[in-house]
Design a protein around this motif. Structure first.
Motif, PDB file in Angstrom:
ATOM      1  N   ASP A   1       0.815  -1.215   0.000  1.00  0.00           N
ATOM      2  CA  ASP A   1       0.000   0.000   0.000  1.00  0.00           C
ATOM      3  C   ASP A   1       0.853   1.271   0.000  1.00  0.00           C
ATOM      4  O   ASP A   1       0.439   2.290  -0.540  1.00  0.00           O
ATOM      5  CB  ASP A   1      -1.034   0.017   1.133  1.00  0.00           C
ATOM      6  CG  ASP A   1      -0.504  -0.372   2.496  1.00  0.00           C
ATOM      7  OD1 ASP A   1       0.592  -0.938   2.593  1.00  0.00           O
ATOM      8  OD2 ASP A   1      -1.223  -0.127   3.482  1.00  0.00           O
TER       9      ASP A   1
ATOM     10  N   HIS B   1      -1.320   1.737   5.630  1.00  0.00           N
ATOM     11  CA  HIS B   1      -2.534   1.743   6.451  1.00  0.00           C
ATOM     12  C   HIS B   1      -2.181   1.284   7.859  1.00  0.00           C
ATOM     13  O   HIS B   1      -1.406   0.350   8.040  1.00  0.00           O
ATOM     14  CB  HIS B   1      -3.581   0.794   5.872  1.00  0.00           C
ATOM     15  CG  HIS B   1      -4.160   1.257   4.585  1.00  0.00           C
ATOM     16  ND1 HIS B   1      -5.309   2.007   4.518  1.00  0.00           N
ATOM     17  CD2 HIS B   1      -3.756   1.095   3.306  1.00  0.00           C
ATOM     18  CE1 HIS B   1      -5.593   2.272   3.259  1.00  0.00           C
ATOM     19  NE2 HIS B   1      -4.652   1.727   2.497  1.00  0.00           N
TER      20      HIS B   1
ATOM     21  N   THR C   1     -11.034  -4.382  10.855  1.00  0.00           N
ATOM     22  CA  THR C   1     -10.153  -4.385   9.683  1.00  0.00           C
ATOM     23  C   THR C   1      -9.850  -5.820   9.265  1.00  0.00           C
ATOM     24  O   THR C   1      -9.912  -6.162   8.078  1.00  0.00           O
ATOM     25  CB  THR C   1      -8.850  -3.622   9.994  1.00  0.00           C
ATOM     26  OG1 THR C   1      -9.184  -2.246  10.239  1.00  0.00           O
ATOM     27  CG2 THR C   1      -7.865  -3.708   8.838  1.00  0.00           C
TER      28      THR C   1
ATOM     29  N   ARG D   1     -12.941  -7.439   7.607  1.00  0.00           N
ATOM     30  CA  ARG D   1     -13.238  -6.919   6.266  1.00  0.00           C
ATOM     31  C   ARG D   1     -12.225  -7.341   5.209  1.00  0.00           C
ATOM     32  O   ARG D   1     -12.590  -7.620   4.080  1.00  0.00           O
ATOM     33  CB  ARG D   1     -13.267  -5.386   6.290  1.00  0.00           C
ATOM     34  CG  ARG D   1     -14.485  -4.799   6.903  1.00  0.00           C
ATOM     35  CD  ARG D   1     -14.382  -3.276   6.874  1.00  0.00           C
ATOM     36  NE  ARG D   1     -15.553  -2.685   7.456  1.00  0.00           N
ATOM     37  CZ  ARG D   1     -16.301  -1.787   6.847  1.00  0.00           C
ATOM     38  NH1 ARG D   1     -15.979  -1.358   5.646  1.00  0.00           N
ATOM     39  NH2 ARG D   1     -17.360  -1.289   7.454  1.00  0.00           N
ATOM     40  N   TYR D   2     -10.949  -7.301   5.569  1.00  0.00           N
ATOM     41  CA  TYR D   2      -9.911  -7.414   4.548  1.00  0.00           C
ATOM     42  C   TYR D   2      -9.089  -8.703   4.589  1.00  0.00           C
ATOM     43  O   TYR D   2      -8.349  -8.978   3.641  1.00  0.00           O
ATOM     44  CB  TYR D   2      -8.969  -6.213   4.632  1.00  0.00           C
ATOM     45  CG  TYR D   2      -9.710  -4.911   4.472  1.00  0.00           C
ATOM     46  CD1 TYR D   2     -10.252  -4.546   3.241  1.00  0.00           C
ATOM     47  CD2 TYR D   2      -9.916  -4.066   5.554  1.00  0.00           C
ATOM     48  CE1 TYR D   2     -10.962  -3.366   3.092  1.00  0.00           C
ATOM     49  CE2 TYR D   2     -10.614  -2.877   5.412  1.00  0.00           C
ATOM     50  CZ  TYR D   2     -11.138  -2.540   4.183  1.00  0.00           C
ATOM     51  OH  TYR D   2     -11.844  -1.373   4.042  1.00  0.00           O
ATOM     52  N   TYR D   3      -9.215  -9.483   5.660  1.00  0.00           N
ATOM     53  CA  TYR D   3      -8.389 -10.685   5.778  1.00  0.00           C
ATOM     54  C   TYR D   3      -9.191 -11.911   6.221  1.00  0.00           C
ATOM     55  O   TYR D   3      -8.700 -12.717   7.008  1.00  0.00           O
ATOM     56  CB  TYR D   3      -7.250 -10.447   6.789  1.00  0.00           C
ATOM     57  CG  TYR D   3      -6.350  -9.298   6.427  1.00  0.00           C
ATOM     58  CD1 TYR D   3      -5.317  -9.456   5.508  1.00  0.00           C
ATOM     59  CD2 TYR D   3      -6.518  -8.046   7.019  1.00  0.00           C
ATOM     60  CE1 TYR D   3      -4.487  -8.402   5.187  1.00  0.00           C
ATOM     61  CE2 TYR D   3      -5.687  -6.981   6.696  1.00  0.00           C
ATOM     62  CZ  TYR D   3      -4.674  -7.164   5.784  1.00  0.00           C
ATOM     63  OH  TYR D   3      -3.852  -6.126   5.473  1.00  0.00           O
TER      64      TYR D   3
ATOM     65  N   SER E   1     -15.647   4.909   3.903  1.00  0.00           N
ATOM     66  CA  SER E   1     -16.259   3.584   3.963  1.00  0.00           C
ATOM     67  C   SER E   1     -16.373   3.039   5.391  1.00  0.00           C
ATOM     68  O   SER E   1     -17.211   2.187   5.665  1.00  0.00           O
ATOM     69  CB  SER E   1     -15.487   2.588   3.096  1.00  0.00           C
ATOM     70  OG  SER E   1     -14.179   2.407   3.606  1.00  0.00           O
ATOM     71  N   ARG E   2     -15.540   3.537   6.285  1.00  0.00           N
ATOM     72  CA  ARG E   2     -15.578   3.077   7.686  1.00  0.00           C
ATOM     73  C   ARG E   2     -16.161   4.140   8.615  1.00  0.00           C
ATOM     74  O   ARG E   2     -16.393   3.869   9.791  1.00  0.00           O
ATOM     75  CB  ARG E   2     -14.171   2.700   8.151  1.00  0.00           C
ATOM     76  CG  ARG E   2     -13.521   1.539   7.421  1.00  0.00           C
ATOM     77  CD  ARG E   2     -13.927   0.177   7.894  1.00  0.00           C
ATOM     78  NE  ARG E   2     -13.561  -0.105   9.265  1.00  0.00           N
ATOM     79  CZ  ARG E   2     -12.446  -0.700   9.651  1.00  0.00           C
ATOM     80  NH1 ARG E   2     -11.554  -1.088   8.750  1.00  0.00           N
ATOM     81  NH2 ARG E   2     -12.211  -0.927  10.915  1.00  0.00           N
TER      82      ARG E   2
END
Length: 114
Positions: free
Chosen positions: A24, A32, A42, A45-47, A77-78
């Motif tokens: 990133d 991030h 987090t 959502r992402y992992y 978004s969060r």
């Protein structure tokens, strides 16, 4: 303290080079990062389903001393601010790290030390 859910290869590379950087940083211009209260959402959502991650804790005061730029920016978004880090992170700023994997039921938990 700030936190990062890290890919194992990024963590291995940091140990070899002395600096943590992730995809990133190259793609978006920042790394991030999360506050303690943001880690589990987090991860969810992402992992999802990942069992090989590492949770890193870094010291924001050490980052400031090393002239590493940290800004809290609004993430629509969060609906909350997140810490974005605009430079590679020196290994000296990483205070602790943990294997970060779900339990037998598939649920993630923060390390007891947090």
């Amino acid at each position: 303290m700030l936190y990062r859910i890290a890919e194992p290869l990024d963590w291995q590379h940091a140990q070899q080079t002395g600096f943590f950087a992730s995809a990133d940083l190259a793609a978006e211009g920042f790394i991030h990062s999360s506050e303690r209260s943001q880690i589990l959402e987090t991860a969810r959502r992402y992992y999802p389903g990942r069992t090989d991650l590492v949770l890193l804790e870094w010291d924001e005061e050490v980052l400031a001393t090393a002239c590493v730029r940290v800004e809290r920016e609004w993430v629509e978004s969060r609906q909350e601010h997140f810490a974005h880090i605009f430079n590679p992170i020196p290994l000296t700023a990483i205070r602790r790290h943990w294997a970060f994997a779900p339990d037998a039921t598939g649920e993630l938990h923060l390390p007891e030390e947090l």
